[in-house]
Design a protein around this motif. Structure first.
Motif, PDB file in Angstrom:
ATOM      1  N   LYS A  77      42.024  48.979  53.884  1.00 30.40           N
ATOM      2  CA  LYS A  77      42.171  48.051  52.763  1.00 30.40           C
ATOM      3  C   LYS A  77      41.114  48.343  51.717  1.00 30.40           C
ATOM      4  O   LYS A  77      39.940  48.490  52.039  1.00 30.40           O
ATOM      5  CB  LYS A  77      41.983  46.601  53.221  1.00 30.40           C
ATOM      6  N   LYS A  78      41.541  48.403  50.456  1.00 34.07           N
ATOM      7  CA  LYS A  78      40.598  48.589  49.358  1.00 34.07           C
ATOM      8  C   LYS A  78      39.863  47.275  49.141  1.00 34.07           C
ATOM      9  O   LYS A  78      40.465  46.213  49.069  1.00 34.07           O
ATOM     10  CB  LYS A  78      41.325  48.993  48.083  1.00 34.07           C
ATOM     11  N   LEU A  79      38.539  47.364  49.060  1.00 33.30           N
ATOM     12  CA  LEU A  79      37.732  46.182  48.809  1.00 33.30           C
ATOM     13  C   LEU A  79      37.687  45.898  47.315  1.00 33.30           C
ATOM     14  O   LEU A  79      37.728  46.819  46.503  1.00 33.30           O
ATOM     15  CB  LEU A  79      36.319  46.389  49.352  1.00 33.30           C
ATOM     16  N   PRO A  80      37.597  44.619  46.949  1.00 31.79           N
ATOM     17  CA  PRO A  80      37.488  44.298  45.519  1.00 31.79           C
ATOM     18  C   PRO A  80      36.258  44.976  44.925  1.00 31.79           C
ATOM     19  O   PRO A  80      35.205  45.031  45.554  1.00 31.79           O
ATOM     20  CB  PRO A  80      37.325  42.782  45.494  1.00 31.79           C
ATOM     21  N   SER A  81      36.408  45.477  43.708  1.00 29.32           N
ATOM     22  CA  SER A  81      35.311  46.227  43.096  1.00 29.32           C
ATOM     23  C   SER A  81      34.348  45.329  42.339  1.00 29.32           C
ATOM     24  O   SER A  81      33.256  45.755  42.004  1.00 29.32           O
ATOM     25  CB  SER A  81      35.873  47.292  42.159  1.00 29.32           C
ATOM     26  N   GLY A  82      34.762  44.119  42.020  1.00 25.57           N
ATOM     27  CA  GLY A  82      33.879  43.218  41.295  1.00 25.57           C
ATOM     28  C   GLY A  82      33.870  43.488  39.801  1.00 25.57           C
ATOM     29  O   GLY A  82      33.251  42.770  39.052  1.00 25.57           O
ATOM     30  N   ASP A  83      34.546  44.525  39.358  1.00 27.91           N
ATOM     31  CA  ASP A  83      34.612  44.774  37.926  1.00 27.91           C
ATOM     32  C   ASP A  83      35.916  44.204  37.379  1.00 27.91           C
ATOM     33  O   ASP A  83      36.655  43.543  38.065  1.00 27.91           O
ATOM     34  CB  ASP A  83      34.477  46.262  37.613  1.00 27.91           C
ATOM     35  N   ALA A  84      36.176  44.459  36.151  1.00 28.11           N
ATOM     36  CA  ALA A  84      37.364  43.917  35.492  1.00 28.11           C
ATOM     37  C   ALA A  84      38.485  44.948  35.496  1.00 28.11           C
ATOM     38  O   ALA A  84      39.086  45.236  34.463  1.00 28.11           O
ATOM     39  CB  ALA A  84      37.012  43.491  34.083  1.00 28.11           C
ATOM     40  N   THR A  85      38.768  45.509  36.673  1.00 28.73           N
ATOM     41  CA  THR A  85      39.814  46.516  36.775  1.00 28.73           C
ATOM     42  C   THR A  85      41.121  45.952  36.226  1.00 28.73           C
ATOM     43  O   THR A  85      41.550  44.884  36.604  1.00 28.73           O
ATOM     44  CB  THR A  85      40.006  46.946  38.239  1.00 28.73           C
ATOM     45  N   GLY A  86      41.713  46.684  35.316  1.00 36.32           N
ATOM     46  CA  GLY A  86      42.970  46.257  34.710  1.00 36.32           C
ATOM     47  C   GLY A  86      42.795  45.431  33.450  1.00 36.32           C
ATOM     48  O   GLY A  86      43.737  45.269  32.678  1.00 36.32           O
ATOM     49  N   LEU A  87      41.607  44.883  33.226  1.00 36.40           N
ATOM     50  CA  LEU A  87      41.385  44.041  32.058  1.00 36.40           C
ATOM     51  C   LEU A  87      41.575  44.840  30.767  1.00 36.40           C
ATOM     52  O   LEU A  87      42.226  44.381  29.833  1.00 36.40           O
ATOM     53  CB  LEU A  87      39.994  43.406  32.097  1.00 36.40           C
ATOM     54  N   THR A  88      41.028  46.035  30.721  1.00 34.75           N
ATOM     55  CA  THR A  88      41.162  46.853  29.515  1.00 34.75           C
ATOM     56  C   THR A  88      42.625  47.149  29.224  1.00 34.75           C
ATOM     57  O   THR A  88      43.081  47.010  28.089  1.00 34.75           O
ATOM     58  CB  THR A  88      40.372  48.167  29.661  1.00 34.75           C
ATOM     59  N   ASP A  89      43.375  47.531  30.262  1.00 38.42           N
ATOM     60  CA  ASP A  89      44.804  47.801  30.064  1.00 38.42           C
ATOM     61  C   ASP A  89      45.523  46.559  29.547  1.00 38.42           C
ATOM     62  O   ASP A  89      46.373  46.634  28.664  1.00 38.42           O
ATOM     63  CB  ASP A  89      45.461  48.267  31.366  1.00 38.42           C
ATOM     64  N   TRP A  90      45.170  45.412  30.104  1.00 42.07           N
ATOM     65  CA  TRP A  90      45.799  44.158  29.696  1.00 42.07           C
ATOM     66  C   TRP A  90      45.476  43.843  28.236  1.00 42.07           C
ATOM     67  O   TRP A  90      46.363  43.509  27.454  1.00 42.07           O
ATOM     68  CB  TRP A  90      45.335  43.018  30.610  1.00 42.07           C
ATOM     69  N   LEU A  91      44.208  43.993  27.857  1.00 50.98           N
ATOM     70  CA  LEU A  91      43.824  43.716  26.477  1.00 50.98           C
ATOM     71  C   LEU A  91      44.488  44.684  25.504  1.00 50.98           C
ATOM     72  O   LEU A  91      44.908  44.290  24.416  1.00 50.98           O
ATOM     73  CB  LEU A  91      42.298  43.775  26.326  1.00 50.98           C
ATOM     74  N   LEU A  92      44.583  45.953  25.900  1.00 51.29           N
ATOM     75  CA  LEU A  92      45.218  46.941  25.027  1.00 51.29           C
ATOM     76  C   LEU A  92      46.721  46.710  24.879  1.00 51.29           C
ATOM     77  O   LEU A  92      47.342  47.201  23.946  1.00 51.29           O
ATOM     78  CB  LEU A  92      44.946  48.356  25.536  1.00 51.29           C
ATOM     79  N   SER A  93      47.309  45.948  25.786  1.00 53.95           N
ATOM     80  CA  SER A  93      48.750  45.683  25.708  1.00 53.95           C
ATOM     81  C   SER A  93      49.064  44.468  24.843  1.00 53.95           C
ATOM     82  O   SER A  93      50.215  44.066  24.740  1.00 53.95           O
ATOM     83  CB  SER A  93      49.321  45.484  27.116  1.00 53.95           C
ATOM     84  N   CYS A  94      48.057  43.887  24.192  1.00 55.81           N
ATOM     85  CA  CYS A  94      48.278  42.728  23.320  1.00 55.81           C
ATOM     86  C   CYS A  94      49.284  43.101  22.233  1.00 55.81           C
ATOM     87  O   CYS A  94      49.326  44.240  21.778  1.00 55.81           O
ATOM     88  CB  CYS A  94      46.970  42.279  22.680  1.00 55.81           C
ATOM     89  N   PRO A  95      50.073  42.122  21.782  1.00 58.52           N
ATOM     90  CA  PRO A  95      51.132  42.422  20.826  1.00 58.52           C
ATOM     91  C   PRO A  95      50.643  43.025  19.505  1.00 58.52           C
ATOM     92  O   PRO A  95      51.323  43.828  18.915  1.00 58.52           O
ATOM     93  CB  PRO A  95      51.797  41.080  20.577  1.00 58.52           C
ATOM     94  N   GLU A  96      49.478  42.631  19.032  1.00 58.44           N
ATOM     95  CA  GLU A  96      48.980  43.154  17.760  1.00 58.44           C
ATOM     96  C   GLU A  96      47.481  42.943  17.675  1.00 58.44           C
ATOM     97  O   GLU A  96      46.918  42.104  18.386  1.00 58.44           O
ATOM     98  CB  GLU A  96      49.668  42.465  16.589  1.00 58.44           C
ATOM     99  N   LYS A  97      46.853  43.696  16.788  1.00 58.33           N
ATOM    100  CA  LYS A  97      45.411  43.537  16.592  1.00 58.33           C
ATOM    101  C   LYS A  97      45.136  42.145  16.043  1.00 58.33           C
ATOM    102  O   LYS A  97      45.909  41.607  15.268  1.00 58.33           O
ATOM    103  CB  LYS A  97      44.884  44.585  15.624  1.00 58.33           C
ATOM    104  N   GLY A  98      44.009  41.579  16.467  1.00 53.74           N
ATOM    105  CA  GLY A  98      43.632  40.251  15.993  1.00 53.74           C
ATOM    106  C   GLY A  98      44.380  39.128  16.684  1.00 53.74           C
ATOM    107  O   GLY A  98      44.300  37.973  16.285  1.00 53.74           O
ATOM    108  N   TRP A  99      45.126  39.458  17.729  1.00 52.59           N
ATOM    109  CA  TRP A  99      45.913  38.454  18.431  1.00 52.59           C
ATOM    110  C   TRP A  99      45.015  37.425  19.101  1.00 52.59           C
ATOM    111  O   TRP A  99      45.310  36.253  19.104  1.00 52.59           O
ATOM    112  CB  TRP A  99      46.807  39.153  19.453  1.00 52.59           C
ATOM    113  N   PHE A 100      43.894  37.899  19.660  1.00 50.01           N
ATOM    114  CA  PHE A 100      42.956  36.987  20.306  1.00 50.01           C
ATOM    115  C   PHE A 100      42.028  36.391  19.252  1.00 50.01           C
ATOM    116  O   PHE A 100      41.538  37.089  18.376  1.00 50.01           O
ATOM    117  CB  PHE A 100      42.112  37.720  21.363  1.00 50.01           C
ATOM    118  N   GLU A 101      41.797  35.112  19.346  1.00 43.59           N
ATOM    119  CA  GLU A 101      40.883  34.437  18.439  1.00 43.59           C
ATOM    120  C   GLU A 101      39.784  33.792  19.275  1.00 43.59           C
ATOM    121  O   GLU A 101      40.044  33.277  20.364  1.00 43.59           O
ATOM    122  CB  GLU A 101      41.614  33.362  17.642  1.00 43.59           C
TER     123      GLU A 101
END
Length: 76
Positions: free
Chosen positions: A42-66
């Protein structure tokens, strides 16, 4: 999928699996002996934000997050 144990007792995780699960060098695993010849890896959790960058880059458009307005914590 088949893999071979090295003379040092190391097992190579096939690249297809590493790519599928975004496993990078240094990732940690736990291994449990179920019974003779059967093991659970079993892979142990890494404690980092694995996948977070991919998720943020998949936002519909720039400036979407406020930024969310919040009070300062300087006085706490």
């Amino acid at each position: 999928m088949k893999t071979t144990i090295s003379s040092k007792g190391q097992i190579v995780l096939p690249s297809d699996f590493r790519k599928l699960d975004h496993i990078e060098p240094g990732a940690e695993f736990s291994i449990e002996r179920i019974e003779s010849g059967e093991y659970l890896l079993k892979k142990l959790p890494s404690g980092d934000a694995t996948g977070l960058t991919d998720w943020l880059l998949s936002c519909p458009e720039k400036g979407w997050f406020e930024p969310v307005p919040s009070e300062s914590t300087d006085t706490l």
